[in-house]
Design a protein around this motif. Structure first.
Motif, short mmCIF file in Angstrom:
data_model
loop_
_atom_site.label_atom_id
_atom_site.label_comp_id
_atom_site.label_asym_id
_atom_site.label_seq_id
_atom_site.Cartn_x
_atom_site.Cartn_y
_atom_site.Cartn_z
N ARG A 167 15.42 78.81 32.38
CA ARG A 167 14.01 79.15 32.61
C ARG A 167 13.70 80.47 31.92
O ARG A 167 14.56 81.34 31.78
N ALA A 217 12.72 68.31 36.55
CA ALA A 217 12.78 69.77 36.51
C ALA A 217 12.35 70.34 37.85
O ALA A 217 11.51 69.79 38.55
N TYR A 269 20.31 74.05 33.49
CA TYR A 269 18.90 74.38 33.29
C TYR A 269 18.76 75.82 32.81
O TYR A 269 19.64 76.66 32.99
N ALA A 309 11.76 79.75 42.04
CA ALA A 309 12.35 79.89 40.72
C ALA A 309 12.07 81.26 40.12
O ALA A 309 12.91 81.82 39.40
N GLU A 333 10.74 75.55 31.72
CA GLU A 333 12.10 75.22 32.12
C GLU A 333 12.58 74.02 31.31
O GLU A 333 11.81 73.09 31.04
N THR A 387 16.04 71.27 31.15
CA THR A 387 17.22 70.80 31.87
C THR A 387 18.04 69.89 30.96
O THR A 387 17.54 69.33 29.98
#
Length: 791
Positions: A706, A34, A704, A72, A693, A695
């Motif tokens: 989040r 991740a 992915y 992110a 997160e 994936t």
């Protein structure tokens, strides 16, 4: 929806979303890594004690934000970072009036016009080991971040400058001798776009490498000015950073850094929030004043985000500098030198009445700050029975400002009792010069004695000697020409000429003791006792004045005894437990603390003045803060990571018998109010953040998703704890989904403020004490996309 209900809803929704994505993973799939690894923060190497060590091994309360997490979550400035660290609070009505606190302590700027050049922050702000003296520089965008360390409590025994409340240390990525490049482009609603990029590589093989990075962020305004038909409070930021890494010998590195940042735009205005009743005559309260002019605000709902201000606004500010960091490994020692020069160049125009009424037509304070610093540290190079670091720090700062204010054709009607000539204040203004200089010399050191393989005792001391000198000189002109003493007194009640000089010269000793016990290889308990000191300050925004009838003083004479404020001293106890378990895949860190501050330095408002935004520095006899903090990370599976943090804080004015009065108690005879026992402004009782997160590998690509959420309870928006300047609690959520196409490319769809939550970022009592409360509404929801590439 209640605060607690919203909290539960967003946590459940986040887990449901991530769980739904996770259900698509198959046991036979290759386990991807991740981008947000839950255990990366615990294992990252930090320099919280000015030596490299795992964050989880540091016996102190700190939060570490990795570069991947910042990328992110699209966190490019301290305002965005504060949503990830519950104990860090950030407020900024505009870049000059920026404040950040840790555990409710630090700079106490909570509204416009409360930035005072003579007050140094209680939270140290560092970028690549260089201290930034003005909190305003934290409003600029960051570029090319490796990680950020947020340290809580006094840190002066290892850091160059006084840090009574904590420290924020930003570490940027270093140049590499291997060629590499990375870039990012984003576009979203409100015509938001951002470009980020970095290039690194060798200049001379094994001798010199470079790194060049930058970020540009633009967004249209989010507040509509219906008077002129323009959007205001837009974003127009840019930042550049260039570095050269020299390795002339195997034991010597030299890092040369130059950077520049810019903050521009039609910024910053506020909008109508509510009206508070006051004790002033009815004719001097907002409702009657507005009715007398037939004036109506465009909207009484702040989340309509509309204004009709008539004065021009705009901000054009820059900051930057150059530094050299040299590190020499000589046998068992490491010698480090950090040499730096920085500047901050500020100018902005404001409409300080925040209405379409011609009260104030011009207000700004063009300012220039320059600072130079030299830090020299001597530290042990290798682990051993005793590890230590000591240093010498020298700092010089100069700030020159030019305050400018001009009032308009309706100022006399709005600010003064009835019966004054309508044009008494038309064109009446103030201009002048402020000159503040500060010099600091400090010797500091800290040593850790490993009593056994599991038990370590740390002690540190800091001795600081500081001198400060300030000159304030302003004059007034314009308005109705008159020799009438009563009218002249009326004009002086709005703006008055003042001239004074003040100096401070003092020293102070602070320190800390820490006992840490590794109960098991993954569990560490510690107790920490630390003292901190912040030197006295000088009022650089004008002084309060004597009223009529004080023996030996004429009405309007400056109260010179308020030119200097006493040093601030605090003492903090902290108990902590740091845990890493499940083969290092999970961490849980808990800290409890208690802080007592004597002579807390703060900006207070002169309620006897006509213009309520006139502030000056003062000491609050005693402030206390107690609380508990927790940080957790869990790598549930190779494809599923979670992080969460939370804080409870109980901050109070333990002794404040003569504080500023709240707006509802402001009248012609009110001078001060007893605020003892009241809550500290800007400090939420409960804060928290949660995110994660998931994936899923799908052939040659990785999908992915989040999600993250920030939760904050109610705060008081200004220092008097008025019931009319509270800011309600809120929950703010963000989400993103995307695809990674091998390690080099990724494409993402993001949503900021997922539920389009409305909340206030700050509130201000409007000029004139009429009862009008204005504030900055939250940014609306934004949907956009991002493309990232690495070479």
């Amino acid at each position: 929806m209640t605060f607690s209900t919203a909290t539960r809803s967003i946590v459940i929704a986040s887990v449901a979303v991530m769980g739904g994505w996770a259900s698509g993973a198959h046991a036979g799939d290759k386990a991807p890594t991740a981008e947000i690894s839950a255990d990366s923060a615990a294992d990252i190497s930090v320099t919280a004690r000015r030596r490299a060590e795992r964050a989880q091994d540091v016996p102190a309360a700190l939060s570490v934000l990795t570069g991947d997490l910042l990328t992110a979550t699209r966190s490019v400035n301290l305002q965005q970072v504060s949503t990830l660290v519950p104990s860090l609070n950030y407020s900024s009505a505009n870049p000059r009036n920026t404040a950040f606190t840790i555990r409710g302590l630090g700079s106490s700027v909570v509204s416009v016009s409360q930035a005072n050049d003579g007050l140094e922050p209680g939270v140290g702000f560092y970028v690549d080991e260089v201290y930034h003296a003005r909190p305003a520089t934290a409003a600029f965008d960051f570029t090319d971040i490796d990680h950020i360390e947020v340290l809580r409590g006094p840190q002066g025994t290892v850091f160059g400058k006084n840090t009574t409340a904590g420290a924020i240390s930003i570490v940027t990525k270093k140049p590499s001798f291997t060629w590499g490049a990375e870039g990012e482009a984003s576009y979203g609603q409100q015509n938001y776009w951002q470009l980020k990029g970095a290039l690194t590589g060798p200049l001379v093989s094994d001798l010199a490498a470079f790194r060049l990075s930058g970020v540009v962020t633009k967004r249209d305004g989010v507040i509509w000015n219906q008077r002129y038909g323009v959007w205001q409070n837009n974003i127009d930021n840019a930042a550049l950073r260039g570095q050269i890494l020299l390795t002339p010998a195997s034991n010597l590195t030299v890092r040369l850094i130059g950077d520049w940042s810019s903050f521009k735009g039609q910024c910053c205005t506020q909008v109508y929030v509510r009206v508070a009743p006051t004790l002033k005559p009815a004719a001097q309260q907002y409702g009657a004043l507005a009715a007398g002019l037939g004036y109506r605000v465009p909207s009484t709902n702040p989340y309509d985000r509309v204004t009709d201000i008539d004065a021009g606004i705009g901000v054009d500010t820059q900051e930057g500098g150059a530094s050299a960091i040299a590190e020499l490994h000589s046998g068992p020692f490491i010698i480090t030198s950090v040499t730096a020069w920085r500047f901050w160049d500020w100018d902005a125009a404001n409409d300080r009445d925040y209405t379409g009424v011609q009260v104030q037509t011009l207000q700004h304070i063009p300012s220039r700050q320059d600072q130079v610093s030299q830090e020299l540290r001597f530290a042990s190079a290798n682990p051993g029975p005793v590890e230590y670091v000591g240093g010498l720090y020298v700092f010089h700062q100069k700030i020159v400002g030019h305050p400018i204010s001009v009032y308009g054709s309706q100022a006399a009607y709005w600010l003064l009792p009835a019966g004054r000539p309508a044009n008494l204040l038309d064109g009446y203004g103030q201009e002048g010069t402020t000159d503040f200089r500060s010099d600091s010399l400090a010797v500091f050191g800290e040593a850790t004695w490993h009593l056994t393989s599991r038990l370590a005792l740390t002690g540190g001391l800091r001795e600081t000697v500081e001198t400060k000198h300030g000159i304030y000189n302003t004059s007034v002109s314009g308005g109705l020409t008159t020799t009438n003493a009563s009218l002249l007194s009326d004009k002086a009640s709005v703006l008055r000429a003042q001239s004074y000089a003040a100096s401070v010269s003092e020293g102070g000793l602070s320190g800390r003791v820490n006992l840490a016990w590794h109960m098991t290889p993954g569990v560490q308990a510690y107790v920490n006792a630390a003292s901190g000191q912040k030197s006295g300050g000088i009022n650089m925004s004008g002084l309060p004045v004597y009223p009529a009838g004080v023996p030996g003083h004429a009405s309007g004479d400056p109260i010179l005894s308020t030119a200097v404020i006493r040093p601030e001293r605090n003492f903090t106890w902290e108990l902590g437990l740091k845990n890493q378990f499940l083969q290092g895949k999970a961490t849980l860190n808990i800290a409890a603390y208690s802080t007592v501050v004597h002579d807390f330095q703060a900006n207070v408002v002169d309620n006897a003045a006509v213009v309520a935004l006139r502030s000056y520095l003062a000491n609050i006899p005693r402030v206390t803060v107690k609380g508990v903090e927790a940080d957790a990370n869990w790598q549930v599976a190779p494809w599923f990571s979670l992080y969460a943090s939370g804080a409870y804080a109980h901050g109070r004015y333990a002794s404040y018998p003569a504080g500023p009065c709240p707006i509802e108690l402001t009248g012609s005879s009110t001078a001060s109010c007893n605020l003892t026992g009241k809550a500290l402004p800007g400090l939420p009782t409960w804060t928290g953040s949660v995110g994660g997160e998931v994936t899923h590998d799908l052939r040659s690509v990785q999908l992915y998703a989040r999600a993250d959420a920030t939760i904050r309870s109610m705060i008081y928006g200004e220092a008097s704890d008025s019931a009319y300047t509270t800011i309600a609690g809120y929950t703010l959520a963000n989400a993103a989904v995307g695809v990674r196409i091998n390690p080099r490319w990724s494409v993402e769809l993001f949503i900021r403020n997922l539920s389009n939550t409305n909340y206030l970022q700050n509130v201000t009592v409007q000029a004139g004490n009429s009862g009008l409360i204005v504030g900055t509404p939250s940014d609306p929801r934004m949907i956009g996309g991002t493309i990232r590439a690495k070479i």
